[in-house]
Enzyme design. Structure first.
Site, mmCIF file in Angstrom:
data_model
loop_
_atom_site.group_PDB
_atom_site.id
_atom_site.type_symbol
_atom_site.label_atom_id
_atom_site.label_comp_id
_atom_site.label_asym_id
_atom_site.label_seq_id
_atom_site.Cartn_x
_atom_site.Cartn_y
_atom_site.Cartn_z
ATOM 1 N N HIS A 145 5.937 22.640 -21.258
ATOM 2 C CA HIS A 145 6.368 22.451 -19.587
ATOM 3 C C HIS A 145 7.074 23.393 -18.962
ATOM 4 O O HIS A 145 8.175 23.273 -18.572
ATOM 5 C CB HIS A 145 7.034 21.134 -19.600
ATOM 6 C CG HIS A 145 6.365 19.759 -19.983
ATOM 7 N ND1 HIS A 145 6.881 18.451 -20.409
ATOM 8 C CD2 HIS A 145 5.066 19.743 -20.079
ATOM 9 C CE1 HIS A 145 5.854 17.831 -20.734
ATOM 10 N NE2 HIS A 145 4.787 18.453 -20.537
ATOM 11 N N HIS A 149 6.374 14.579 -17.495
ATOM 12 C CA HIS A 149 5.336 15.835 -18.086
ATOM 13 C C HIS A 149 4.927 16.339 -16.979
ATOM 14 O O HIS A 149 4.805 15.759 -15.950
ATOM 15 C CB HIS A 149 4.372 15.049 -18.771
ATOM 16 C CG HIS A 149 4.579 14.633 -20.102
ATOM 17 N ND1 HIS A 149 4.340 14.860 -21.472
ATOM 18 C CD2 HIS A 149 5.711 13.629 -20.286
ATOM 19 C CE1 HIS A 149 4.895 14.132 -22.471
ATOM 20 N NE2 HIS A 149 5.878 13.573 -21.819
HETATM 21 C C1 LIG Z 1 -1.230 22.044 -24.580
HETATM 22 C C2 LIG Z 1 -0.673 21.513 -23.373
HETATM 23 C C3 LIG Z 1 -0.233 19.942 -23.212
HETATM 24 C C4 LIG Z 1 0.138 19.720 -22.097
HETATM 25 N N1 LIG Z 1 0.168 18.302 -22.076
HETATM 26 C C5 LIG Z 1 0.748 17.939 -20.565
HETATM 27 C C6 LIG Z 1 0.697 16.332 -20.633
HETATM 28 O O1 LIG Z 1 0.083 15.576 -21.479
HETATM 29 N N2 LIG Z 1 0.888 15.932 -19.456
HETATM 30 C C7 LIG Z 1 1.544 16.690 -18.273
HETATM 31 O O2 LIG Z 1 2.017 16.014 -17.306
HETATM 32 N N3 LIG Z 1 1.555 17.924 -18.568
HETATM 33 C C8 LIG Z 1 1.290 18.677 -19.708
HETATM 34 N N4 LIG Z 1 1.092 20.112 -19.975
HETATM 35 C C9 LIG Z 1 1.770 20.878 -18.948
HETATM 36 C C10 LIG Z 1 0.811 20.936 -17.505
HETATM 37 O O3 LIG Z 1 -0.454 20.905 -17.878
HETATM 38 C C11 LIG Z 1 1.138 22.026 -16.807
HETATM 39 O O4 LIG Z 1 2.746 22.020 -16.453
HETATM 40 C C12 LIG Z 1 0.526 22.121 -15.435
HETATM 41 O O5 LIG Z 1 -0.800 21.985 -15.771
HETATM 42 C C13 LIG Z 1 0.646 23.543 -14.794
HETATM 43 O O6 LIG Z 1 -0.097 23.834 -13.820
HETATM 44 P P1 LIG Z 1 -0.056 25.264 -13.048
HETATM 45 O O7 LIG Z 1 -0.881 24.911 -11.783
HETATM 46 O O8 LIG Z 1 1.272 25.774 -12.776
HETATM 47 O O9 LIG Z 1 -0.952 26.278 -13.925
HETATM 48 P P2 LIG Z 1 -2.055 26.325 -14.779
HETATM 49 O O10 LIG Z 1 -2.612 24.747 -14.680
HETATM 50 O O11 LIG Z 1 -1.871 26.860 -15.989
HETATM 51 O O12 LIG Z 1 -2.861 27.231 -13.731
HETATM 52 C C14 LIG Z 1 -2.908 28.506 -13.682
HETATM 53 C C15 LIG Z 1 -4.297 28.854 -13.705
HETATM 54 O O13 LIG Z 1 -4.352 30.510 -13.302
HETATM 55 C C16 LIG Z 1 -5.173 31.298 -14.120
HETATM 56 N N5 LIG Z 1 -4.602 32.546 -14.106
HETATM 57 C C17 LIG Z 1 -3.214 32.999 -14.691
HETATM 58 N N6 LIG Z 1 -3.317 34.396 -14.741
HETATM 59 C C18 LIG Z 1 -4.213 34.784 -13.620
HETATM 60 C C19 LIG Z 1 -4.702 36.165 -13.052
HETATM 61 N N7 LIG Z 1 -3.735 37.229 -13.410
HETATM 62 N N8 LIG Z 1 -5.640 36.086 -12.343
HETATM 63 C C20 LIG Z 1 -6.384 35.050 -12.075
HETATM 64 N N9 LIG Z 1 -6.316 33.874 -12.781
HETATM 65 C C21 LIG Z 1 -4.960 33.792 -13.503
HETATM 66 C C22 LIG Z 1 -5.092 30.568 -15.510
HETATM 67 O O14 LIG Z 1 -6.234 31.029 -16.200
HETATM 68 C C23 LIG Z 1 -5.132 29.019 -15.057
HETATM 69 O O15 LIG Z 1 -6.354 28.710 -14.735
HETATM 70 C C24 LIG Z 1 0.776 20.438 -21.169
HETATM 71 C C25 LIG Z 1 0.210 21.781 -21.025
HETATM 72 C C26 LIG Z 1 -0.314 22.418 -22.402
HETATM 73 C C27 LIG Z 1 -0.293 23.861 -22.509
#
Ligand SMILES: Cc1cc2nc3c(=O)[nH]c(=O)nc-3n(C[C@H](O)[C@H](O)[C@H](O)COP(=O)(O)OP(=O)(O)OC[C@H]3O[C@@H](n4cnc5c(N)ncnc54)[C@H](O)[C@@H]3O)c2cc1C
Ligand SMILES: *[C@@H]1O[C@H](CO)[C@@H](O)[C@H](O)[C@H]1NC(C)=O
Ligand SMILES: *[C@@H]1O[C@H](CO)[C@@H](O)[C@H](O)[C@H]1NC(C)=O
Ligand SMILES: *[C@@H]1O[C@H](CO)[C@@H](O)[C@H](O)[C@H]1NC(C)=O
Ligand SMILES: *[C@@H]1O[C@H](CO)[C@@H](O)[C@H](O)[C@H]1NC(C)=O
Length: 602
Positions: free
Chosen positions: A539, A583
């Site tokens: 997280h 989460h």
């Molecule tokens: C294994 C795991 C289990 C988890 N379990 C839970 C859970 O049960 N419940 C919960 O609420 N949260 C959970 N989380 C955390 C939660 O999923 C994240 O906090 C949240 O989804 C983050 O969202 P975001 O939009 O910030 O980033 P992300 O969803 O990571 O999106 C970022 C996106 O940008 C893309 N990207 C990155 N760099 C670049 C670039 N330079 N150019 C183009 N694209 C790029 C990535 O590939 C990705 O698709 C978990 C996370 C993981 C890894």
């Protein structure tokens, strides 16, 4: 979760029917002027919300750039219980590893991040919640912007969420509070779809030890304290990711283009803007570069209105730093020209700490055999494939809860309570009816129950820094876990409380003995156990922190515009300055819904 090698091979060979359309096959399909109204970096959890909401009125052309691959046809991205097999170290993971953790015996461990459509929402463990009302009220207070208060943010829950029946159709009365939830939103959410076998024991313990572990019917209403039933980002027995929901809907529209394997390497300055009414002049960033990988051709695209960075808590600061936005001395050392000297970029990383407390249990009643035996998973996959029911239709835990240290705990004699408020928690308890110990493979035999105690209000802070000016090299990630007295104290007491929970009479005919160092009782021995076992709940937040307009530190203003720039916003988990009592996917969805509404209003 480390699935056995045999099982991983079985999973890797299974595909489900491709269904997604509307992707651009190649850069050559981009419009000739390479210009869109909005460019979204990252088709992850937040990015897909932005793509959906900004394209809905048909007035804007939206380009989404995603570094990873499609989730289409990836069985484990759709069959819920298989989700944990997608990380670490697969084609769907960024494969990051943390720097040696000074607070954890110098250990290093994987730090998974989804690298596919849906980002982390396609690989996460699907626990779906929003946090304490006090998380948002503190955010509103700290940023001086009341629109972040729980009272205001709550409307986005109803826009985001659609509660649906669980996969097994069981009666959910008394397991959640309908008024706390959306019924018409975009993302299907449900209660557990299959019993894990231990569910009744957990609930019985909340009755027997109601003073310490009270039953909470629903943590979704801003009141998180107590133990109860989980809600999951699962609907109809399938994972609800931002790809299967927000993005699938957006891609049906003619005004959304999406490119896969498109890694953004750098933002490009497009002049300066004089901000009314009295200035100042700030650099505008309405252009960026991307490519398929090292040495591949670079494409430059332009945004008429804005670029929205939604690359997540690791990659968003990485892109800012590569673009000359960050601490000047760090950039200089790598030969990157500083455009905006901002010491806060990548700093103040914080994360929930995961401590698995494992017990040996009576044989044959846990899910361990299913996880180690390819012969057992076959029939489960068949059942899921034909009816979307059974063990694979469910998530990894059915019961969890948020808890506080006692108010007379000695640590509060010397330390201020770091919880976001008096009704917010210090730690979380999760019950899983199998072995889960990140980095330590499941033993070849035996049945286990794992009670995770997670540190929810950490005071340790770490960082993300560039290791190289090469955008294809992994950054240095140091969550700097368990380096403060508070964090050590809270985890030590969480271990003791978890043992009290497991000592309840409901577990007497199930648990046989503690596994490993869990039998420790002295402060020193428990601390050693914590250092040796702890990893991450995945997280990370805080690396592009939101602070008040004009604050002395921080990366974005409360409207999520990058401080000192024009045309550039950040919408993802990295903007949260303090980690919520949840989460983090739910809070990330709320941030994105709120940001999309704000962007459309200006
Ligand atoms: C294994 C795991 C289990 C988890 N379990 C839970 C859970 O049960 N419940 C919960 O609420 N949260 C959970 N989380 C955390 C939660 O999923 C994240 O906090 C949240 O989804 C983050 O969202 P975001 O939009 O910030 O980033 P992300 O969803 O990571 O999106 C970022 C996106 O940008 C893309 N990207 C990155 N760099 C670049 C670039 N330079 N150019 C183009 N694209 C790029 C990535 O590939 C990705 O698709 C978990 C996370 C993981 C890894
Ligand atoms: C991560 O590791 C897997 C397995 O070795 C590999 O297939 C994949 O390409 C790696 N991904 C990245 C981004 O390095
Ligand atoms: C990190 O956050 C703290 C507040 O929690 C703040 O005082 C400090 O300035 C921040 N550090 C940076 C480098 O932004
Ligand atoms: C699911 O069933 C379909 C036919 O209904 C079949 O083509 C596919 O291979 C099955 N997938 C798995 C993972 O068993
Ligand atoms: C805190 O209060 C409880 C209940 O009154 C008591 O049992 C316990 O010993 C106290 N702990 C400390 C550290 O004072």
């Amino acid at each position: 979760m480390q699935f056995s090698t045999g099982l991983r091979a079985v999973l890797a060979s299974l595909l489900i029917v491709p269904a997604l359309g509307g992707l651009l096959a190649d850069v050559s399909n981009l419009p000739n002027d390479l210009t869109y109204d909005y460019i979204v970096v990252g088709a992850g959890t937040a990015g897909n919300v932005i793509a959906n909401r900004l394209s809905a009125n048909g007035n804007y052309e939206v380009l989404v750039l995603e570094a990873g691959v499609s989730d289409d046809g990836v069985l484990a991205a759709h069959a819920p219980f298989l989700g944990p097999s997608l990380t670490p170290g697969t084609p769907y993971d960024w494969n990051y590893t943390v720097a040696a953790q000074a607070g954890l015996d110098g250990r290093s461990f994987p730090y998974p991040r989804g690298k596919l459509l849906g980002g982390c929402s396609s690989v996460n463990y699907m626990v779906h919640q929003f946090g304490s009302s006090e998380d948002y009220d503190k955010l509103a207070k700290d940023t001086g912007d009341s629109s972040w208060s729980w009272k205001n943010i709550r409307q986005y829950i109803f826009k985001h969420e659609r509660i649906v029946a669980p996969a097994d159709g069981h009666n959910t009365v008394g397991q959640y509070t309908p008024a706390n939830h959306g019924t018409t939103g975009t993302l299907p959410v449900s209660l557990p779809g299959n019993s894990q076998g231990i569910d009744a024991r957990v609930i019985a313990t909340t009755k027997e030890q109601a003073a310490e572990f009270p039953f909470n019917q629903d943590m979704g209403g801003g009141d998180v304290l107590g133990v109860g039933w989980v809600q999951n980002s699962i609907g109809n027995g399938e994972r609800s990711s931002s790809s299967t929901t927000y993005l699938a809907e957006a891609l049906k529209r003619p005004n959304v283009d999406l490119l896969l394997n498109a890694q953004v390497t750098k933002l490009v300055q497009t002049g300066t803007t004089f901000l009314p009414p009295f200035g100042p002049s700030v650099p505008a960033f309405r252009s960026l570069q991307f490519s398929k990988g090292p040495g591949a051709p670079v494409t430059t695209v332009m945004a008429r209105k804005e670029i929205i960075l939604s690359a997540g808590s690791i990659n968003t600061p990485q892109i800012l730093l590569l673009s000359g936005i960050g601490p000047k001395a760090d950039l200089q050392a790598l030969g990157i020209k500083t455009i905006i000297d901002n010491p806060s970029v990548g700093r103040n990383l914080s994360d929930h700490v995961l401590l698995p407390n494992i017990y040996n249990v009576k044989s044959g009643e846990s899910l361990d055999n299913l996880l180690r035996d390819p012969a057992l998973i076959g029939p489960a996959i068949d059942q899921w494939n034909t009816t979307r029911t059974g063990v694979l239709a469910n998530g990894v835990t059915n019961n969890l809860g948020f808890l506080r240290l006692p108010s007379n705990a000695t640590i509060f004699k010397t330390q201020k309570d770091p919880a976001t408020g008096p009704k917010a928690s210090h730690w979380e308890l999760l019950a899983l009816n199998f072995w889960i110990n990140p980095g330590v493979p499941q033993p070849p035999a035996g049945d286990f129950v794992t009670f995770i105690s997670a540190l929810i209000s950490p005071t340790s802070r770490g960082f993300v820094k560039l290791a190289s000016a090469d955008p294809f090299k992994a950054p240095i990630i140091d969550p700097n876990m368990v380096t403060t007295e508070f964090d050590k104290f809270a985890l030590r007491e969480a271990v003791r409380a978890t043992k009290r929970f497991a000592a309840g009479s409901a577990w007497k005919d199930y648990i046989t003995s503690p596994w490993g160092g869990l039998s420790a009782t002295s402060d020193a021995d428990i601390d050693a156990y914590v250092r040796g076992q702890s990893t991450t709940v995945f997280h990370p937040i805080g690396t592009s922190s939101m602070t008040a307009k004009g604050a002395k530190y921080g990366v974005v203003d409360p409207d999520l515009k990058v401080k000192g720039t024009d045309g550039l916003r950040i919408v993802d988990a990295s903007i949260l300055p303090t980690i919520p009592n949840a989460h983090t996917q739910g809070p990330t969805y709320l941030i994105a819904e709120k940001a999309a509404a704000a962007i459309l209003n200006c």
